[in-house]
Structures are given as structure tokens and as C-alpha cells.
Design a protein around this motif. Sequence first.
Motif, PDB file in Angstrom:
ATOM      1  N   PHE A 134       0.840  -1.196   0.000  1.00 50.58           N
ATOM      2  CA  PHE A 134       0.000   0.000   0.000  1.00 50.58           C
ATOM      3  C   PHE A 134       0.873   1.242   0.000  1.00 50.58           C
ATOM      4  CE2 PHE A 134      -3.700   2.131   2.496  1.00 50.58           C
ATOM      5  CZ  PHE A 134      -4.144   2.709   1.323  1.00 50.58           C
ATOM      6  N   GLN A 135       1.179   1.785  -1.188  1.00 51.27           N
ATOM      7  CA  GLN A 135       2.090   2.926  -1.278  1.00 51.27           C
ATOM      8  C   GLN A 135       1.622   3.900  -2.346  1.00 51.27           C
ATOM      9  OE1 GLN A 135       6.384   2.086  -0.761  1.00 51.27           O
ATOM     10  NE2 GLN A 135       5.914   0.004  -1.419  1.00 51.27           N
ATOM     11  N   LEU A 136       0.396   4.349  -2.237  1.00 49.14           N
ATOM     12  CA  LEU A 136      -0.151   5.222  -3.276  1.00 49.14           C
ATOM     13  C   LEU A 136       0.577   6.556  -3.394  1.00 49.14           C
ATOM     14  CD1 LEU A 136      -3.993   4.669  -2.946  1.00 49.14           C
ATOM     15  CD2 LEU A 136      -2.575   4.173  -4.942  1.00 49.14           C
ATOM     16  N   GLU A 137       0.898   7.158  -2.232  1.00 51.24           N
ATOM     17  CA  GLU A 137       1.534   8.483  -2.285  1.00 51.24           C
ATOM     18  C   GLU A 137       2.889   8.416  -2.968  1.00 51.24           C
ATOM     19  OE1 GLU A 137       0.404   7.689   1.038  1.00 51.24           O
ATOM     20  OE2 GLU A 137      -0.557   9.530   1.822  1.00 51.24           O
ATOM     21  N   LYS A 138       3.636   7.379  -2.619  1.00 56.63           N
ATOM     22  CA  LYS A 138       4.956   7.233  -3.216  1.00 56.63           C
ATOM     23  C   LYS A 138       4.815   7.000  -4.724  1.00 56.63           C
ATOM     24  CE  LYS A 138       9.364   5.151  -2.165  1.00 56.63           C
ATOM     25  NZ  LYS A 138      10.005   3.985  -1.561  1.00 56.63           N
ATOM     26  N   ALA A 139       3.820   6.191  -5.091  1.00 53.41           N
ATOM     27  CA  ALA A 139       3.596   5.934  -6.505  1.00 53.41           C
ATOM     28  C   ALA A 139       3.251   7.230  -7.236  1.00 53.41           C
ATOM     29  CB  ALA A 139       2.480   4.904  -6.688  1.00 53.41           C
ATOM     30  N   LEU A 140       2.416   8.062  -6.608  1.00 55.49           N
ATOM     31  CA  LEU A 140       2.042   9.333  -7.250  1.00 55.49           C
ATOM     32  C   LEU A 140       3.254  10.254  -7.378  1.00 55.49           C
ATOM     33  CD1 LEU A 140      -0.246  11.119  -8.403  1.00 55.49           C
ATOM     34  CD2 LEU A 140      -0.409  12.172  -6.150  1.00 55.49           C
ATOM     35  N   GLU A 235      -3.726  14.760  -5.689  1.00 52.99           N
ATOM     36  CA  GLU A 235      -3.543  14.441  -4.271  1.00 52.99           C
ATOM     37  C   GLU A 235      -4.881  14.094  -3.607  1.00 52.99           C
ATOM     38  OE1 GLU A 235      -2.249  17.057  -5.784  1.00 52.99           O
ATOM     39  OE2 GLU A 235      -0.071  16.913  -5.536  1.00 52.99           O
ATOM     40  N   ASP A 236      -5.925  14.861  -3.966  1.00 51.86           N
ATOM     41  CA  ASP A 236      -7.249  14.597  -3.388  1.00 51.86           C
ATOM     42  C   ASP A 236      -7.788  13.238  -3.839  1.00 51.86           C
ATOM     43  OD1 ASP A 236      -7.166  16.959  -2.089  1.00 51.86           O
ATOM     44  OD2 ASP A 236      -8.577  18.024  -3.402  1.00 51.86           O
ATOM     45  N   ILE A 237      -7.558  12.935  -5.116  1.00 42.03           N
ATOM     46  CA  ILE A 237      -8.037  11.659  -5.656  1.00 42.03           C
ATOM     47  C   ILE A 237      -7.394  10.498  -4.892  1.00 42.03           C
ATOM     48  CG2 ILE A 237      -7.942  10.134  -7.670  1.00 42.03           C
ATOM     49  CD1 ILE A 237      -8.195  12.697  -9.421  1.00 42.03           C
TER      50      ILE A 237
ATOM     51  N   GLY B 122      -5.571  20.597 -10.657  1.00 40.41           N
ATOM     52  CA  GLY B 122      -4.508  19.618 -10.487  1.00 40.41           C
ATOM     53  C   GLY B 122      -3.278  20.003 -11.268  1.00 40.41           C
ATOM     54  N   LYS B 123      -2.473  18.998 -11.551  1.00 34.51           N
ATOM     55  CA  LYS B 123      -1.154  19.225 -12.137  1.00 34.51           C
ATOM     56  C   LYS B 123      -1.244  20.014 -13.436  1.00 34.51           C
ATOM     57  CE  LYS B 123       3.110  16.558 -12.597  1.00 34.51           C
ATOM     58  NZ  LYS B 123       3.735  16.700 -13.896  1.00 34.51           N
ATOM     59  N   VAL B 124      -0.237  20.860 -13.626  1.00 36.50           N
ATOM     60  CA  VAL B 124      -0.114  21.647 -14.852  1.00 36.50           C
ATOM     61  C   VAL B 124       1.271  21.352 -15.421  1.00 36.50           C
ATOM     62  CG1 VAL B 124       0.161  23.993 -15.723  1.00 36.50           C
ATOM     63  CG2 VAL B 124      -1.660  23.482 -14.096  1.00 36.50           C
ATOM     64  N   PRO B 125       1.366  21.089 -16.720  1.00 39.77           N
ATOM     65  CA  PRO B 125       2.696  20.778 -17.265  1.00 39.77           C
ATOM     66  C   PRO B 125       3.663  21.944 -17.066  1.00 39.77           C
ATOM     67  CG  PRO B 125       1.068  20.980 -19.028  1.00 39.77           C
ATOM     68  CD  PRO B 125       0.322  21.013 -17.743  1.00 39.77           C
TER      69      PRO B 125
END
Lengths: 358, 180
Positions: A134-140, A235-237, B122-125
Motif C-alpha cells: 500500500f504505497q499510493l503516495e509514493k507511486a504518485l 492528491e485529493d483523488i 490539479g497538475k499543470v505541465p
Amino acid sequence: MSLEQFINEAISPWLKEDGPDSDIVMSSRVRLARNFEQSPFPLIADEKQMESILYFMEKEFNHRSYLQYKDLEFVKMAELKQVEKQVLVEKHLISPHLADKSKQGAALISKNEQVSIMVNEEDHIRAQLYFPGFQLEKALEQAFQLDDWLEEKIDYAFDENRGYLTSCPTNVGTGLRASVMMHLPALAITRKINRMIPAINQLGLVVRGIYGEGSEALGNIFQISNQVTLGRSEEDIIEDLKGVVDKLIEHERHARNLLMEQSELELEDRVFRSYGILQHSRIIESKETAKCLSDVRLGIDLGFIHHISKSILNELVVLTQPAFLQQYAKKMLTPNERDVFRASLIRERFTLEQKEEY
Amino acid sequence: MECQECKQNPATVHFAQVINGEKTEIHVCQQCAKEKGYVSQEEDAYSLHHLLSGLFNPKSSAMHHQSHKATDKELQCDKCGMTYQQFARIGKFGCATCYHTFSEHLNPLFRKVHSGNTAHEGKVPKRVGSDIFQRKKLRDLKVKLQQAIAEEAFEEAAEIRDEIRSLEKNLNHHEERDDS
């Protein structure tokens, strides 16, 4: 080739590592969909336009490295045999769409198989990153870095109002699909999962089986992912998904404890029956394999079975898929032959385990 | 129930076939269904976009449909040639420009698919969107400034104001350079 060698090559190196909460969460994945600004999307692009994307990606990224992912290898679909493509699908390195439908498809794959960047899939770029447990933040975090690295060379299709533009309206905005693969045997045995899935759906998340859309939850393995990609930050997702997964982990642990308190003997019986089937059967189909593997893995987690590595579920779920069996057999197999071959591979795999221990 | 073709696997595909008014029930496994051509390979890919394409024409009244047809017909992406009707049928965009071409039709669709959202957060290039990034930051700072003033945190507000000024200067500088 010995089975040991075969497994070593067949199982992605990262999958053998342990991650946080790996008794329940098998892996975390983050995928970003991106497109080139100037070229039509693969769906309607002509051969030449796709070729130029392919050529560009090969020229700019083949054998390059980013972070700890060294020497990304550019693999063209046109140069692979059908069974080789199928193996990549079963390892989740490419999608069935890329294997079967995409003209001029390719994938950039890192040595440890943690990173895979599909080219000319439904979108020009589908970059994905896997982590054990379980490492979603690191993956993101690493997916963002991968994205920045790609963007140094690629002019992305981006709109201030709509975000990253994708072929399908369901991916527009962040282009982010985050998912976790969870082993939830106790919630499945107690049938609680059936009541939880509709609630999870209401939160804008999707629950699927191990091989994605439309697939059944083989081996009590469920894939949970976000549906909404527009109007929420990445981040919210991730935070939302993480919250639900945390709850699921809690419920699964609780259900395991309850099962142990209320019906330990029945549970132990179930685990060892499945263990027996895997160790001794001569013909076994994939569905039964998945069920028994799930029981055995639960048995390991609950301490009924010792001396068997926890990775056996992750390993054998992949290894007993049709294309892997055929690759190991080095020939095409009919469904019946597959069931025989599957049984013998599983028996061999368990023997291997005993050799290591004693 | 076992598969009536191979008689081995459990039947998972069930349907009734009507040929010349005669109804036959068929129960087969996935494998045999594929081999016999009962289900096409497409079936696997049956996905969201099939459901989605139904969302493009939310009002099913024939009258309404008729009146819309004339305007929809004219909508065609000049970059990739996709028409709005094609887009509505396959549920996928042909290129980045389609987003502008069909823009007036997109909000209702996005709202349905993305829980009411129509705009990116969210993210912007970094490279392509450096100006966008600055403008977004500017908007965020202005909101923060209002908050600071409302909370009477004037010292903080002054800092934010300075930051806004330098950002604005930067942005103007950019635009002038682009014009020349």
C-alpha cells in the motif's frame, strides 16, 4: 529451464518485495494518460502519424534512465509473438488493448518492471508505476517525476480549463487512474464485500476483478480505483482512494479476527483442504486454483501454514494464467492440457518451497 | 449448469436465440462462446464508453433530436475531421482540438462522468503550461489575500500582495516578449 529460473524471470522483481500492509494490499498502481498536442489520438490517427510518435519515443527514451529506473527498454508490439504479448498482459505491463488492437503500439519498460509506458494505446502515452503493498503516495510522487521527465521532450495536449486532454472523456483532467489490488478473503467468505461494493461505488470509486474491466474477482482479489479524473487534484483523488482502502483493510482484519474467534476449526479445515488440492491435484482449472491459492495465502497470514512464502499467491496467480503456462510448456496448449499442466506446475512450485525450508 | 458444447466447464454465457420464430436457449462457457462466435472479442472490451455514448443525447424526445440535428451536423473538428455525431457515437475524441470544437456540448457530459465537475484542478505541465501555472498561482494568491484581509492578518496580507505584484510583473513581461 528449471521452474525456479522460470519463476525468477516470470515474476516482476518488484512483486517479490514486501510493502506496507502487504498481508492485504498486494500492489498499488498509478497511471497517467497523456497525449501529444499536435497529433490526432491513436483512435483515428493514420499509420504515418502513429509511426512518427513511435519513432520519436524510441529516439528520445529508449535505453534512458529516470530516478532509479535504469535503462528503459523500448518494446514494439509488432516485433513480439502473440504469446509474448499475452505474457506482458498477464504481468499487467501492457493492456489487452495495446496487445491486440493497437497498430504501431509499443511499451517502455524498466528493468525491474515497476515502470511501464505504453505508446499508441488509446492515448499516445499511458505511463504507469507499480509499488508492492500500500504505497499510493509514493507511486504518485514518482509518477509525477516520470511525467515531468517525459514532458521535457513532449509537448502535451493540455488545456487550462480541461486539463490533460485524453481520447476518452472519462480520463480528461488529471488523466490519473490510481488503483490498489487487495486480497479480501475474509470479507468474501462472510459475504460482507457484496454489501460494501455498492457503497464504494457511491464514493466515485470502482471495484473490479484482478484483470480489470469486466473480470471476475478471481481468488478474492479486488482492484479498487478512482473513477473521477476531472475537477479534483491528484492528491485529493489519492487521498479519497486511500481513505476507502484504509477502511477496507480495517474491515478485512476485523472479519479475519471474527472468523478466527467464531469458526477457527472450519477455517483451518478450509485452508488445509485447499492446500491439499494444490499439492496433489492432477487436473485443475484456473478458477479453482485461484480459490485455493486465496485460502492458502489466508492460512499463511493467520498462522495455520508455516514454511511457505507469502508471495506464493502473487506468484501463482500470474504463473497459472494461460499464456504463462504455454510459455513454460514452450507450446500451445488446449484448455484441457492447460489444466493438467497447471496442476503439475503448482505441485512443482510447492516442492520447491519444501526444498528451501528443510 | 455445465457448458453444452464442451460439457466440462460451467456455463457462464446464457442467452436465447430466435431463428425463424423458434427460440433456443444456449448455455455455454466463455471459451466455447468465443470459439462458436456467440460473443465477439469486442465483448471483453465492453466498457464504460458503450454506456457513455448513451449520455450524449440525454433528451430522447424525437422532436428535440430533430431540432438539434441541424446545428450538430455543422460541428466538425477542422483539425482531425471528426463530426459531433461521430463523437457522440463512439464516445471518444479524435484530437486535442475536438475539445474546443465540441466545447459547448461538453459540460453536461463531463458533469455526468465526473461527479458534477467540468474544470481541471490539479497538475499543470511545467514547460507547456508555465504561464498557466503562474496564472493559477496568481488566482490562488488573490484568494489568500482576501482571506488574510478578512482575518485582519495585515502583515501576512502585505507579504502576499508583494508576491502577487512580482508575479504580475513576470507575467506581463512574458506577454510583452511574446508580442514582439
